[in-house]
Design a protein around this motif. Structure first.
Motif, PDB file in Angstrom:
ATOM      1  N   PRO A 225     -48.417  24.533-108.024  1.00 25.31           N
ATOM      2  CA  PRO A 225     -49.596  24.912-108.825  1.00 25.31           C
ATOM      3  C   PRO A 225     -50.078  23.803-109.752  1.00 25.31           C
ATOM      4  N   GLU A 226     -49.133  23.064-110.360  1.00 24.37           N
ATOM      5  CA  GLU A 226     -49.532  21.982-111.264  1.00 24.37           C
ATOM      6  C   GLU A 226     -50.226  20.859-110.506  1.00 24.37           C
TER       7      GLU A 226
ATOM      8  N   ALA B 283     -51.780  27.636-103.745  1.00 26.14           N
ATOM      9  CA  ALA B 283     -52.728  26.529-103.657  1.00 26.14           C
ATOM     10  C   ALA B 283     -53.306  26.489-102.256  1.00 26.14           C
TER      11      ALA B 283
ATOM     12  N   ALA C 222     -51.845  21.218-107.764  1.00 23.17           N
ATOM     13  CA  ALA C 222     -53.134  21.731-107.307  1.00 23.17           C
ATOM     14  C   ALA C 222     -54.188  21.636-108.402  1.00 23.17           C
ATOM     15  N   ARG C 223     -53.792  21.866-109.644  1.00 28.72           N
ATOM     16  CA  ARG C 223     -54.764  21.754-110.741  1.00 28.72           C
ATOM     17  C   ARG C 223     -55.240  20.313-110.906  1.00 28.72           C
ATOM     18  N   GLU C 224     -54.443  19.355-110.475  1.00 26.08           N
ATOM     19  CA  GLU C 224     -54.832  17.947-110.548  1.00 26.08           C
ATOM     20  C   GLU C 224     -55.511  17.463-109.275  1.00 26.08           C
ATOM     21  N   TYR C 225     -55.647  18.318-108.271  1.00 25.55           N
ATOM     22  CA  TYR C 225     -56.214  17.945-106.970  1.00 25.55           C
ATOM     23  C   TYR C 225     -55.489  16.708-106.422  1.00 25.55           C
TER      24      TYR C 225
ATOM     25  N   ALA D  21     -55.544  21.848-103.720  1.00 27.07           N
ATOM     26  CA  ALA D  21     -56.636  22.388-104.522  1.00 27.07           C
ATOM     27  C   ALA D  21     -56.229  23.774-104.998  1.00 27.07           C
ATOM     28  N   PRO D  22     -56.714  24.205-106.160  1.00 27.32           N
ATOM     29  CA  PRO D  22     -56.341  25.545-106.652  1.00 27.32           C
ATOM     30  C   PRO D  22     -56.886  26.636-105.746  1.00 27.32           C
TER      31      PRO D  22
ATOM     32  N   ARG E 129     -58.198  30.635-105.113  1.00 27.95           N
ATOM     33  CA  ARG E 129     -59.087  31.512-105.862  1.00 27.95           C
ATOM     34  C   ARG E 129     -58.271  32.341-106.836  1.00 27.95           C
ATOM     35  N   ALA E 130     -58.716  32.418-108.071  1.00 30.58           N
ATOM     36  CA  ALA E 130     -57.954  33.112-109.111  1.00 30.58           C
ATOM     37  C   ALA E 130     -58.121  34.621-108.971  1.00 30.58           C
TER      38      ALA E 130
ATOM     39  N   ARG F  17     -46.904  30.841-109.539  1.00 28.27           N
ATOM     40  CA  ARG F  17     -47.039  30.102-110.797  1.00 28.27           C
ATOM     41  C   ARG F  17     -45.916  29.098-111.043  1.00 28.27           C
TER      42      ARG F  17
END
Length: 669
Positions: A127-128, A244, A130-133, A233-234, A236-237, A122
């Protein structure tokens, strides 16, 4: 000092109680446990509760919020302090409180370790981004061997082959002009997915090379540093250990900015030497021997892997405690005699002292992990063996159960992600069954007249299967009926194949001709194992479908003791045993004549059958006795193959494809 006076009196297990054994030993005038380790009394289970508590805590706390992790650590430490304070005041009843305090301290340590490892997913910029691709330029350090995906085919195009590489991002910056000069140092675990499409050109003879031989990404070693351009890319949660996913276009090959470490280069050369030594062998031998020795399964085909999975022989392809035990057996002698004063093995024959032998065994453990890679089963085997060697060196010759508990505790504290892996769970369960259930079952079988070696093999295979089956059913949704006999038959070939394979590995660099000769000798038992897997998986009743969920695992776990109790009662009735064995053989073999009488399938005089192959179509036209024409086959060869076998088709002279599927059709002819 070699002692030979007390061991012969207690070489076989007896039904006498602890008091009788103690009185017998007292009359001998020797220290308890001096020549026979089983004289030390019952197994020491004090470390089992702390290990289980740490395991459960690590599994739960990996994705827990920081506040919950902190609260767990504080509450556990406070409770442990209270128990220790009460123990100091009431020394007479302090043993239980001390045990409880130890469990709470292990819970606190596991929660702290899991919280820190979970925070790696985190924190930092990865991670940030990855959330934006975002497209990034990153410097990564490889942490595992690259491997190829084996996707199932569906649709009108072949699925793209991908190289998967686990790595740590060390520096990252957003690609493009706006991101230049903004590189950030970090450490985030990621999964790299590299497009493994072939480079231009082919083999010298004009034929296309296999992807495994074309992609330069597959030759990378752990600890290598790369500079890559990729898109994040994110992950799997809720389940992955990656911050990522890095999607890399790998057409130009990797850009190396840091060479692998010396031990990793040596391990890579050894593994490559073993592959070179097996190049001239048969397909099965060249695929399986590296897997048996160092866990290198890159050459194992999907069809062979499916056969091993159907017979529950996949543990032979994952380096485990069996491999490490064989290595120690060469050094120390048989595992049972390693705890005696009358030990055997190369160390004893060369006159190496006991503590020096333990130190040498520790070096072998470290080399074992480096060469075979730190997979869950490898780490568990090496840690358990190292703890046992430490106990041997200090003179504390106890049961291996405390060693297993210590290994589990240390490993889940070092790498909490192991607490969530099926491989680690199966490895610990199998080892625990071999240490607890197998000896008792072996004694019971010998009391009923079974030869000792056969009794030990039956007990080991049955105990491991009984304990691991509920977990295996979650992964495969199937219960194998041929697992125990297939494992028994393969057991006789595993030891020579593994020992010869290790010798080929050790001699591959200095003398490749000798390594090739040793690999050729090892190919005979290896091919025997492959033939067992294929034959067992091909039987019509090799397995029974079972709910592939934890509810199904609980149901199987509840039925297993009932079946074992019934089997124990049947052992006293030979005729009933013979009848049950005959029924089981008929259930597994399923002769076509008997199956047709009971189920009515296949119907007499059938002409056309539509097979259930999931997404897709498959039809079978009767073309004579045991012969059929197949029209379409669907994307999964296993489903249409099962349909053909149920119809008794053994020869397919013609396959007609009306849709353009990229598939591999496994013929039964």
């Amino acid at each position: 000092m070699r002692s030979r006076t007390a061991a012969p009196a207690l070489t076989e297990p007896t039904a006498e109680g602890p008091a009788t054994r103690l009185s017998v030993h007292a009359s001998s005038g020797k220290r308890l446990g001096a020549a026979h380790p089983r004289q030390e009394g019952p197994a020491d289970l004090r470390l089992v509760p702390p290990a289980l508590a740490a395991w459960a805590t690590a599994a739960v706390m990996l994705h827990a919020p920081p506040a919950r992790v902190l609260g767990t650590v504080i509450a556990s430490l406070a409770s442990a302090a209270v128990l220790l304070a009460l123990r100091n005041r009431r020394a007479g009843t302090g043993r239980a409180r001390l045990s409880g305090a130890l469990v709470l301290l292990c819970v606190a340590a596991a929660a702290c370790s899991a919280g820190l490892h979970g925070a790696d997913l985190r924190r930092g910029p990865v991670p940030e981004l990855a959330r934006e691709y975002a497209a990034v330029t990153a410097e990564v350090e490889i942490t595992s061997d690259p491997r190829l995906t084996r996707p199932r085919t569906g649709g009108s195009r072949p699925a793209r082959t991908t190289v998967l590489i686990e790595a740590d991002v060390r520096r990252v910056e957003r690609a493009g002009r706006a991101g230049r000069g903004a590189a950030v140092a970090t450490r985030a675990p990621v999964l790299m997915m590299v497009d493994a499409r072939p480079a231009r050109g082919g083999a010298p003879d004009g034929r296309a090379r296999p992807t495994e031989e074309r992609s330069p990404w597959l030759g990378l070693l752990p600890s290598t540093r790369l500079r890559i351009e990729a898109r994040l890319a994110p992950a799997r949660a809720g389940g992955d250990r990656f911050a990522a996913v890095l999607r890399v276009k790998g057409r130009d090959g990797p850009e190396t900015v840091g060479e692998p470490s010396g031990p990793q280069r040596l391990a890579g050369r050894l593994r490559a030497g073993l592959r070179a030594a097996t190049d001239g062998l048969s397909t099965d031998a060249r695929a399986l021997l590296p897997g048996l020795v160092v866990g290198d399964t890159a050459r194992v085909t999907p069809e062979l892997e499916e056969a091993f999975r159907g017979t529950d022989l996949t543990h032979t392809l994952a380096v485990s405690g069996a491999n490490f035990t064989l290595l120690l057996a060469l050094l120390l002698g048989p595992p049972g005699l390693a705890q005696y004063a009358e030990r055997r093995g190369l160390a004893a024959r060369l006159g190496i002292p006991l503590r020096t032998t333990a130190l040498l065994g520790g070096v072998i453990s470290l080399g074992f992990v480096v060469v075979c890679r730190p997979d869950p089963s490898v780490l568990r085997a090496a840690a358990c063996g190292s703890v046992a060697l430490l106990a041997l060196a200090t003179g504390r010759r106890r049961s291996l159960i405390p060693a297993l508990a210590t290994a589990v505790l240390l490993l889940v504290l070092y790498d909490p992600w192991l607490a969530r892996t099926y491989g680690f769970l199966l490895s610990v369960l199998a080892t625990g069954a071999l240490l607890t259930l197998a000896p008792r079952w072996s004694v019971g079988l010998r009391r009923r007249g079974v030869p000792p070696r056969l009794a030990e093999a039956l007990a080991a295979a049955g105990a491991a299967q009984a304990v691991c089956a509920p977990v295996v059913v979650v992964l495969s949704a199937r219960v194998s009926l041929v697992a125990v006999p297939c494992n028994l038959l393969a057991e006789f070939a595993l030891a020579p194949a593994t020992v010869l394979g290790f010798l080929a590995l050790a001699t591959a660099l200095p003398a490749i001709p000798l390594a090739k000769a040793l690999a050729w000798c090892a190919s005979w038992p290896v091919e025997w194992i492959a033939q067992i897997a294929r034959t067992g998986a091909a039987l019509p009743g090799a397995g029974v479908d079972w709910p592939g969920s934890w509810a199904g695992a609980a149901l199987l776990g509840a039925l297993t003791p009932v079946v074992l109790l019934a089997g124990r009662r049947l052992l006293g009735h030979p005729w009933w045993c013979a009848i049950c064995a005959l029924l089981l053989v008929l259930l597994v073999v399923r002769p076509p004549q008997l199956t047709r009488v009971i189920t009515g399938w296949p119907p007499p005089g059938w002409r056309l059958v539509m097979c259930d192959v999931g997404q897709g179509d498959a039809m079978v036209l009767a073309a004579g006795e045991d012969t059929g024409v197949v029209v379409d086959a669907g994307p999964d060869p296993a489903l249409v193959d099962r349909c053909l076998r149920s119809l008794g088709i053994t020869r397919v002279p013609l396959v007609v494809l009306t849709h353009f599927f990229f598939l591999v059709f496994k013929s039964v002819s």
